[in-house]
Design a protein around this motif. Structure first.
Motif, PDB file in Angstrom:
ATOM      1  N   PRO A 101      20.221 -15.589  13.469  1.00 15.46           N
ATOM      2  CA  PRO A 101      20.010 -13.823  13.800  1.00 15.46           C
ATOM      3  C   PRO A 101      18.723 -13.486  13.262  1.00 15.46           C
ATOM      4  O   PRO A 101      18.485 -12.450  14.621  1.00 15.46           O
ATOM      5  CB  PRO A 101      20.975 -13.106  12.908  1.00 15.46           C
ATOM      6  N   GLY A 102      17.537 -13.713  13.025  1.00 15.32           N
ATOM      7  CA  GLY A 102      16.454 -12.864  12.871  1.00 15.32           C
ATOM      8  C   GLY A 102      15.590 -13.653  14.592  1.00 15.32           C
ATOM      9  O   GLY A 102      15.190 -12.537  14.698  1.00 15.32           O
ATOM     10  N   ALA A 103      15.425 -15.072  14.985  1.00 17.72           N
ATOM     11  CA  ALA A 103      15.886 -15.835  16.272  1.00 17.72           C
ATOM     12  C   ALA A 103      15.931 -14.506  17.168  1.00 17.72           C
ATOM     13  O   ALA A 103      15.602 -14.573  17.863  1.00 17.72           O
ATOM     14  CB  ALA A 103      15.981 -17.028  15.954  1.00 17.72           C
ATOM     15  N   GLU A 104      17.973 -14.242  17.142  1.00 10.92           N
ATOM     16  CA  GLU A 104      18.676 -13.939  18.281  1.00 10.92           C
ATOM     17  C   GLU A 104      18.058 -12.474  18.499  1.00 10.92           C
ATOM     18  O   GLU A 104      17.301 -12.327  20.001  1.00 10.92           O
ATOM     19  CB  GLU A 104      20.089 -14.257  17.667  1.00 10.92           C
ATOM     20  N   ALA A 105      17.394 -12.087  17.800  1.00  7.80           N
ATOM     21  CA  ALA A 105      16.844 -10.574  17.168  1.00  7.80           C
ATOM     22  C   ALA A 105      15.356 -10.105  17.887  1.00  7.80           C
ATOM     23  O   ALA A 105      15.050  -9.662  18.942  1.00  7.80           O
ATOM     24  CB  ALA A 105      16.886  -9.920  16.376  1.00  7.80           C
ATOM     25  N   TRP A 106      14.675 -11.052  17.970  1.00  8.54           N
ATOM     26  CA  TRP A 106      13.083 -11.486  18.264  1.00  8.54           C
ATOM     27  C   TRP A 106      13.383 -12.057  20.093  1.00  8.54           C
ATOM     28  O   TRP A 106      12.142 -11.399  20.436  1.00  8.54           O
ATOM     29  CB  TRP A 106      12.694 -12.634  17.371  1.00  8.54           C
ATOM     30  N   ALA A 107      14.261 -12.701  20.138  1.00 11.11           N
ATOM     31  CA  ALA A 107      14.408 -12.669  21.753  1.00 11.11           C
ATOM     32  C   ALA A 107      14.462 -11.607  22.440  1.00 11.11           C
ATOM     33  O   ALA A 107      13.797 -11.650  23.482  1.00 11.11           O
ATOM     34  CB  ALA A 107      15.504 -13.975  21.361  1.00 11.11           C
ATOM     35  N   LEU A 108      15.466 -10.823  22.236  1.00  9.65           N
ATOM     36  CA  LEU A 108      16.117  -9.858  22.924  1.00  9.65           C
ATOM     37  C   LEU A 108      15.175  -9.221  22.743  1.00  9.65           C
ATOM     38  O   LEU A 108      14.553  -7.724  23.983  1.00  9.65           O
ATOM     39  CB  LEU A 108      17.302  -9.488  21.997  1.00  9.65           C
ATOM     40  N   LEU A 109      14.642  -8.687  21.630  1.00  8.75           N
ATOM     41  CA  LEU A 109      13.009  -7.954  21.345  1.00  8.75           C
ATOM     42  C   LEU A 109      12.048  -8.100  21.982  1.00  8.75           C
ATOM     43  O   LEU A 109      11.578  -7.175  22.772  1.00  8.75           O
ATOM     44  CB  LEU A 109      12.695  -7.674  19.670  1.00  8.75           C
ATOM     45  N   SER A 110      11.608  -8.855  22.406  1.00  7.75           N
ATOM     46  CA  SER A 110      10.385  -9.913  23.373  1.00  7.75           C
ATOM     47  C   SER A 110      10.564  -9.378  24.953  1.00  7.75           C
ATOM     48  O   SER A 110      10.194  -8.608  25.510  1.00  7.75           O
ATOM     49  CB  SER A 110      10.711 -11.063  23.381  1.00  7.75           C
ATOM     50  N   ASP A 111      12.190  -9.061  24.965  1.00  8.43           N
ATOM     51  CA  ASP A 111      12.715  -9.181  26.384  1.00  8.43           C
ATOM     52  C   ASP A 111      12.206  -7.566  26.368  1.00  8.43           C
ATOM     53  O   ASP A 111      11.793  -7.439  28.066  1.00  8.43           O
ATOM     54  CB  ASP A 111      13.758  -9.549  26.715  1.00  8.43           C
ATOM     55  N   LEU A 112      13.015  -6.516  25.851  1.00  4.66           N
ATOM     56  CA  LEU A 112      12.703  -5.310  25.857  1.00  4.66           C
ATOM     57  C   LEU A 112      11.237  -4.661  25.565  1.00  4.66           C
ATOM     58  O   LEU A 112      10.587  -3.968  26.440  1.00  4.66           O
ATOM     59  CB  LEU A 112      13.018  -4.555  24.024  1.00  4.66           C
TER      60      LEU A 112
END
Lengths: 154, 154
Positions: A12-23
């Motif tokens: 979940p940390g990596a997933e959250a980070w991937a989304l955050l990067s897009d944002l």
DNA sequence: TATTGTTATACTCTATAACTATA
DNA sequence: TATAGTTATAGAGTATAACAATA
């Protein structure tokens, strides 16, 4: 091998980070646009944001806040000073140090800048009130933990 | 250590956004460092990230993804091509269009790049598992809502 | 000797405008 | 005429290295 499957899927940390990067990438444009409206380049805007009116800051501190080499600060400060938004003052106890102070004109523009920057973009504004609060709390924990020295890992 | 004096925002969305802005700035340095390790400038890394091996993309599409003028893409693509990471190919139906294709060497570097970019930074990795999941879910809702809003607003 | 800020240099990114070759 | 990409130009950010003044 075709495109690699998202190995982030179970973390979940990596997933959250991937989304955050897009944002974050999306918002770079927005940040530049807001700064541009006030005639500021992004780094100039960030510098002005760091300089609180009434509390002069040494150039070295600004370099650290900007996360770049001290040599770059000279140019950024030059441009802000040329526009009369900040000024260099000598420090009292160390004559090598130059303190950066926001002028009245700089404080005015800074106020407008902060107000515009603090308007949440559609992605965030569109969230439910509950999500917004939760997001805020999580981000506070994220940034506070980092600032404190990342001592609490779980 | 007390958290930096954030001005008390009136609504959680604005507060969350202010925190995200801080994170954005922090991330810029990290992104540049990761790209730099692979010998890529930030925009070059972003371009390479956009180009999926096996599915060539017209330069205009890359310009849109990068959020910059098409004239800039020429230079970015020039440098990636000079290093043998991508190549320009003519399109079939329209001879004005040039398709960008990732080479084998480019695909290798791209894989390393994506793996490193997907590692969560300390701020996120340091969060509790629960916070990470909650953050991921909220960001999904934020980005989905935006995408939905865009298409219906069109 | 070490530190603060500057200068010199070189590269990248960015926008605007003018250009080309196609369509 | 319009579009895809290029070239020319100019301003800004960035890192590295060398430097002056001061500590």
């Amino acid at each position: 091998m075709p495109s690699p499957p998202r190995r982030a899927a179970r973390n979940p940390g990596a997933e959250a980070w991937a989304l955050l990067s897009d944002l974050l990438r999306v918002q770079r444009t927005r940040y530049a646009a807001i700064a541009g409206d006030l005639g500021l380049a992004p780094s100039q805007a960030f510098a002005l944001k760091q300089l609180q009116p009434g509390t002069p800051l040494p150039m070295s501190a600004l370099a650290e806040a900007l996360g770049c080499d001290a040599s770059n600060v000279t140019g950024i400060v030059d441009r802000l000073e040329a526009r009369g938004l900040i000024e260099r003052r000598g420090a009292e106890h160390d004559r090598r140090v130059k303190m950066l102070a926001v002028t009245q004109k700089g404080a005015d523009i800074r106020g407008t800048l902060l107000a515009r920057l603090h308007e949440a973009p559609p992605e965030i504004a569109g969230l439910s009130r509950t999500d917004q609060r939760e997001l805020r709390d999580i981000l506070r924990r994220a940034l506070d933990a980092k600032a404190a020295g990342e001592s609490s890992r779980r």
